[in-house]
Design a protein around this motif. Sequence first.
Motif, PDB file in Angstrom:
ATOM      1  N   GLY A   1      80.215  34.553  18.826  1.00 27.63           N
ATOM      2  CA  GLY A   1      79.711  35.461  19.756  1.00 27.63           C
ATOM      3  C   GLY A   1      78.162  35.790  19.834  1.00 27.63           C
ATOM      4  O   GLY A   1      77.511  35.298  18.816  1.00 27.63           O
ATOM      5  N   THR A   2      77.819  36.779  20.754  1.00 29.20           N
ATOM      6  CA  THR A   2      76.439  36.810  20.889  1.00 29.20           C
ATOM      7  C   THR A   2      76.198  38.682  20.917  1.00 29.20           C
ATOM      8  O   THR A   2      76.636  39.060  21.797  1.00 29.20           O
ATOM      9  N   LYS A   3      75.700  38.977  19.800  1.00 24.85           N
ATOM     10  CA  LYS A   3      75.203  40.327  19.839  1.00 24.85           C
ATOM     11  C   LYS A   3      73.644  40.790  20.027  1.00 24.85           C
ATOM     12  O   LYS A   3      73.153  40.272  18.961  1.00 24.85           O
ATOM     13  N   TYR A   4      73.448  41.735  20.817  1.00 17.16           N
ATOM     14  CA  TYR A   4      72.092  42.056  20.902  1.00 17.16           C
ATOM     15  C   TYR A   4      71.663  43.131  20.172  1.00 17.16           C
ATOM     16  O   TYR A   4      70.369  43.639  20.104  1.00 17.16           O
ATOM     17  N   SER A   5      72.520  43.808  19.659  1.00 14.22           N
ATOM     18  CA  SER A   5      72.127  45.133  18.641  1.00 14.22           C
ATOM     19  C   SER A   5      73.179  44.756  17.400  1.00 14.22           C
ATOM     20  O   SER A   5      74.165  43.991  17.317  1.00 14.22           O
ATOM     21  N   PRO A   6      72.730  45.382  16.201  1.00 13.73           N
ATOM     22  CA  PRO A   6      73.332  44.944  14.835  1.00 13.73           C
ATOM     23  C   PRO A   6      74.780  45.528  14.824  1.00 13.73           C
ATOM     24  O   PRO A   6      75.106  46.490  15.479  1.00 13.73           O
ATOM     25  N   TYR A   7      75.422  44.800  14.093  1.00 10.14           N
ATOM     26  CA  TYR A   7      76.846  44.983  13.961  1.00 10.14           C
ATOM     27  C   TYR A   7      77.449  44.875  12.509  1.00 10.14           C
ATOM     28  O   TYR A   7      76.526  44.064  12.061  1.00 10.14           O
ATOM     29  N   ILE A   8      78.167  45.405  12.222  1.00  9.17           N
ATOM     30  CA  ILE A   8      79.024  44.985  10.746  1.00  9.17           C
ATOM     31  C   ILE A   8      79.939  44.022  10.945  1.00  9.17           C
ATOM     32  O   ILE A   8      80.915  44.059  11.665  1.00  9.17           O
ATOM     33  N   ASP A   9      79.673  42.612  10.294  1.00  9.79           N
ATOM     34  CA  ASP A   9      80.678  41.581  10.487  1.00  9.79           C
ATOM     35  C   ASP A   9      81.869  41.727   9.645  1.00  9.79           C
ATOM     36  O   ASP A   9      82.137  42.841   8.884  1.00  9.79           O
ATOM     37  N   SER A  10      82.893  40.628   9.581  1.00  7.58           N
ATOM     38  CA  SER A  10      84.069  40.795   8.930  1.00  7.58           C
ATOM     39  C   SER A  10      83.906  40.766   7.199  1.00  7.58           C
ATOM     40  O   SER A  10      84.886  41.303   6.664  1.00  7.58           O
ATOM     41  N   THR A  11      82.894  40.502   6.816  1.00 10.45           N
ATOM     42  CA  THR A  11      82.605  40.318   5.542  1.00 10.45           C
ATOM     43  C   THR A  11      81.741  41.546   5.099  1.00 10.45           C
ATOM     44  O   THR A  11      81.226  41.558   4.002  1.00 10.45           O
TER      45      THR A  11
ATOM     46  N   ASN B   1      78.543  42.410   6.051  1.00 13.39           N
ATOM     47  CA  ASN B   1      77.095  42.363   6.414  1.00 13.39           C
ATOM     48  C   ASN B   1      76.653  42.740   7.752  1.00 13.39           C
ATOM     49  O   ASN B   1      77.440  42.570   8.551  1.00 13.39           O
ATOM     50  N   GLN B   2      75.446  43.387   7.676  1.00 14.29           N
ATOM     51  CA  GLN B   2      74.893  43.557   9.002  1.00 14.29           C
ATOM     52  C   GLN B   2      74.438  42.376   9.702  1.00 14.29           C
ATOM     53  O   GLN B   2      73.666  41.497   9.136  1.00 14.29           O
ATOM     54  N   THR B   3      74.719  42.045  10.816  1.00 16.57           N
ATOM     55  CA  THR B   3      74.691  40.996  11.557  1.00 16.57           C
ATOM     56  C   THR B   3      74.135  41.251  12.969  1.00 16.57           C
ATOM     57  O   THR B   3      74.336  42.215  13.528  1.00 16.57           O
ATOM     58  N   ILE B   4      73.397  40.260  13.491  1.00 12.32           N
ATOM     59  CA  ILE B   4      72.838  40.214  14.836  1.00 12.32           C
ATOM     60  C   ILE B   4      72.648  38.854  15.571  1.00 12.32           C
ATOM     61  O   ILE B   4      72.914  37.821  14.858  1.00 12.32           O
ATOM     62  N   GLY B   5      72.779  38.779  16.643  1.00 12.41           N
ATOM     63  CA  GLY B   5      72.496  37.621  17.385  1.00 12.41           C
ATOM     64  C   GLY B   5      73.789  36.764  17.386  1.00 12.41           C
ATOM     65  O   GLY B   5      74.765  37.253  17.661  1.00 12.41           O
ATOM     66  N   VAL B   6      73.473  35.258  16.889  1.00 16.37           N
ATOM     67  CA  VAL B   6      74.730  34.739  16.820  1.00 16.37           C
ATOM     68  C   VAL B   6      75.100  34.584  15.321  1.00 16.37           C
ATOM     69  O   VAL B   6      74.728  33.377  14.908  1.00 16.37           O
ATOM     70  N   GLY B   7      75.652  35.699  14.803  1.00 16.02           N
ATOM     71  CA  GLY B   7      76.162  35.595  13.356  1.00 16.02           C
ATOM     72  C   GLY B   7      74.745  35.471  12.353  1.00 16.02           C
ATOM     73  O   GLY B   7      75.181  34.869  11.308  1.00 16.02           O
TER      74      GLY B   7
ATOM     75  N   PRO C   1      68.259  46.782  22.155  1.00 18.06           N
ATOM     76  CA  PRO C   1      68.799  45.542  21.851  1.00 18.06           C
ATOM     77  C   PRO C   1      67.821  44.562  21.962  1.00 18.06           C
ATOM     78  O   PRO C   1      66.777  44.587  22.655  1.00 18.06           O
ATOM     79  N   LEU C   2      68.039  43.245  21.288  1.00 18.86           N
ATOM     80  CA  LEU C   2      67.224  42.127  21.429  1.00 18.86           C
ATOM     81  C   LEU C   2      67.537  41.470  22.805  1.00 18.86           C
ATOM     82  O   LEU C   2      68.305  41.672  23.804  1.00 18.86           O
ATOM     83  N   THR C   3      66.398  40.701  23.313  1.00 19.43           N
ATOM     84  CA  THR C   3      66.155  39.933  24.354  1.00 19.43           C
ATOM     85  C   THR C   3      67.152  38.527  24.345  1.00 19.43           C
ATOM     86  O   THR C   3      67.350  37.988  22.957  1.00 19.43           O
ATOM     87  N   ASP C   4      67.289  37.952  25.276  1.00 16.77           N
ATOM     88  CA  ASP C   4      67.962  36.536  25.070  1.00 16.77           C
ATOM     89  C   ASP C   4      67.149  35.670  24.522  1.00 16.77           C
ATOM     90  O   ASP C   4      67.180  34.713  23.619  1.00 16.77           O
ATOM     91  N   ALA C   5      65.576  35.762  24.918  1.00 17.43           N
ATOM     92  CA  ALA C   5      64.539  34.839  24.214  1.00 17.43           C
ATOM     93  C   ALA C   5      64.741  35.187  22.724  1.00 17.43           C
ATOM     94  O   ALA C   5      64.530  34.177  21.909  1.00 17.43           O
TER      95      ALA C   5
END
Length: 79
Positions: A15-25, A27-33, A48-52
């Motif tokens: 998936g693609t996330k533009y703001s930080p999130y907590i993944d299934s393990t 870890n704080q994650t962003i972007g494409v994992g 949020p991050l930009t596409d670039a």
Amino acid sequence: MNITLLEAELRRDEGTKYSPYIDSTGNQTIGVGRNMKANPIPKDWTFPLTDAQVNQLLAEDIQTACASLDRFLPWATAR
């Protein structure tokens, strides 16, 4: 290696996330994992991050992974 196909598969699977999130393990994650603890983003970036920015992080992550493959498992990317 087909980088375009790899990027598409990573985006599909992670998936693609533009703001930080907590993944299934946990870890704080962003972007494409991208694990932000293991691979922090530039300190001056805001959410949020930009596409670039997401594209830049993904390209860096793929380059790092490919360099590790070349170093530790050179036969994996033999041409």
